[in-house]
Design a protein around this motif. Sequence first.
Motif, PDB file in Angstrom:
ATOM      1  N   VAL A  61      -5.974  64.747 -30.231  1.00 22.23           N
ATOM      2  CA  VAL A  61      -5.647  64.693 -28.824  1.00 22.23           C
ATOM      3  C   VAL A  61      -6.806  64.547 -28.137  1.00 22.23           C
ATOM      4  O   VAL A  61      -6.920  63.492 -27.109  1.00 22.23           O
ATOM      5  N   SER A  62      -7.791  65.410 -28.227  1.00 20.15           N
ATOM      6  CA  SER A  62      -9.141  65.365 -27.502  1.00 20.15           C
ATOM      7  C   SER A  62      -9.800  64.206 -27.731  1.00 20.15           C
ATOM      8  O   SER A  62     -10.647  63.383 -26.948  1.00 20.15           O
ATOM      9  N   LEU A  63      -9.902  63.531 -29.150  1.00 19.87           N
ATOM     10  CA  LEU A  63     -10.539  62.618 -29.615  1.00 19.87           C
ATOM     11  C   LEU A  63      -9.795  61.251 -28.878  1.00 19.87           C
ATOM     12  O   LEU A  63     -10.372  60.128 -28.628  1.00 19.87           O
ATOM     13  N   ALA A  64      -8.576  61.314 -28.763  1.00 20.17           N
ATOM     14  CA  ALA A  64      -8.023  60.103 -27.963  1.00 20.17           C
ATOM     15  C   ALA A  64      -8.629  60.058 -26.770  1.00 20.17           C
ATOM     16  O   ALA A  64      -8.651  58.884 -26.424  1.00 20.17           O
ATOM     17  N   ALA A  65      -8.775  60.981 -25.866  1.00 16.12           N
ATOM     18  CA  ALA A  65      -9.202  60.687 -24.672  1.00 16.12           C
ATOM     19  C   ALA A  65     -10.675  60.278 -24.626  1.00 16.12           C
ATOM     20  O   ALA A  65     -11.175  59.492 -23.865  1.00 16.12           O
ATOM     21  N   ALA A  66     -11.477  60.954 -25.679  1.00 15.46           N
ATOM     22  CA  ALA A  66     -12.966  60.621 -25.785  1.00 15.46           C
ATOM     23  C   ALA A  66     -13.329  59.311 -26.279  1.00 15.46           C
ATOM     24  O   ALA A  66     -14.267  58.451 -26.166  1.00 15.46           O
ATOM     25  N   SER A  67     -12.244  58.505 -27.040  1.00 13.67           N
ATOM     26  CA  SER A  67     -12.455  57.395 -27.647  1.00 13.67           C
ATOM     27  C   SER A  67     -12.464  56.074 -26.709  1.00 13.67           C
ATOM     28  O   SER A  67     -12.749  55.042 -27.388  1.00 13.67           O
ATOM     29  N   ARG A  68     -11.810  56.356 -25.605  1.00 19.98           N
ATOM     30  CA  ARG A  68     -12.040  55.065 -24.574  1.00 19.98           C
ATOM     31  C   ARG A  68     -13.282  54.745 -24.389  1.00 19.98           C
ATOM     32  O   ARG A  68     -13.602  53.590 -23.875  1.00 19.98           O
ATOM     33  N   LYS A  69     -14.558  55.341 -24.990  1.00 18.21           N
ATOM     34  CA  LYS A  69     -15.646  55.131 -24.683  1.00 18.21           C
ATOM     35  C   LYS A  69     -16.331  54.480 -26.212  1.00 18.21           C
ATOM     36  O   LYS A  69     -17.406  54.072 -26.234  1.00 18.21           O
ATOM     37  N   GLY A  70     -15.280  54.281 -27.187  1.00 16.25           N
ATOM     38  CA  GLY A  70     -15.754  53.945 -28.487  1.00 16.25           C
ATOM     39  C   GLY A  70     -15.536  55.057 -29.317  1.00 16.25           C
ATOM     40  O   GLY A  70     -15.554  56.329 -29.054  1.00 16.25           O
ATOM     41  N   LEU A  71     -15.428  54.549 -30.959  1.00 13.58           N
ATOM     42  CA  LEU A  71     -15.378  55.363 -31.860  1.00 13.58           C
ATOM     43  C   LEU A  71     -16.629  55.318 -32.858  1.00 13.58           C
ATOM     44  O   LEU A  71     -17.206  54.390 -32.845  1.00 13.58           O
ATOM     45  N   GLY A  72     -16.789  56.403 -33.410  1.00 17.66           N
ATOM     46  CA  GLY A  72     -17.924  56.452 -34.555  1.00 17.66           C
ATOM     47  C   GLY A  72     -18.120  57.712 -35.184  1.00 17.66           C
ATOM     48  O   GLY A  72     -17.193  58.718 -34.755  1.00 17.66           O
TER      49      GLY A  72
END
Length: 266
Positions: A61-72
Amino acid sequence: MALVALASAKGSPGVTTASLVFGALWPRQVLLAECDPAGSDVAIRMTGPGGAALNSDRGLVSLAAASRKGLGDEVILAHSQQLDGGLDVLLGVRSPEQVGGMGGLWHPLGITFNQMQHGDVLADCGRIGASSPQLPVIQSARLVVLMCSATGSSVAHLRERLSTLVHHVDAQLGVVVVADPKQRDAVKQVWTVLDAMSLPVRHRWHLAYDQAGAAFFDGRGHGRLDKTPLIRTATDITAEMASLVSAPPPQDFDMANAAFPPGDDR
């Protein structure tokens, strides 16, 4: 590195337990990612280093919020945690209601998992169906393993799910039957069913279920874990799975490129 997706056709024949076992035995660096929309079990069962409680707010869930700036790799690992024993884990949602907030994360997440430089990823995808939100993760995997028990109803659901799945994934397919070590004849019957279907399920394993072994991954274990049938059979299965995804995926043969390779001016 590579993504391996583990799932069940119906019920829960031990996908989370098996994922924890395989992750603990994996011969390379690995991340266990809980992608089961039904909710996280690892946060309830397991602890962090020294017995500390895991942070259930840190994960998918916290990753979903952070992923708006990209994943890696760095972004995913920043939202993962370590279990007591050293296994890295990305905790899943706390409840099914949180899945709605995942948005369009599943597709890019699957792609990123399969391309991580940090190591391999084992995705516990729980129960899957035609409309499962985590299906894009399964479609990105190098190896998809369905788990079932040796009961008639479980095998029937496995057969139905495989018949659909082969039209949606290009990955290698495998089946793990979770059954008592003495149920060899029942496991052979499962293989007979698969042979009759003529499906490309090349990889087949029997994971020996025993309560003593499973208890270690439910926070209730005692004694020598390595002496249990679960661990003895899981060791061989894990080594084979890791070997299957260690080689680069085969490339489609390009006749034109083979006849006239780049740089050939004939």
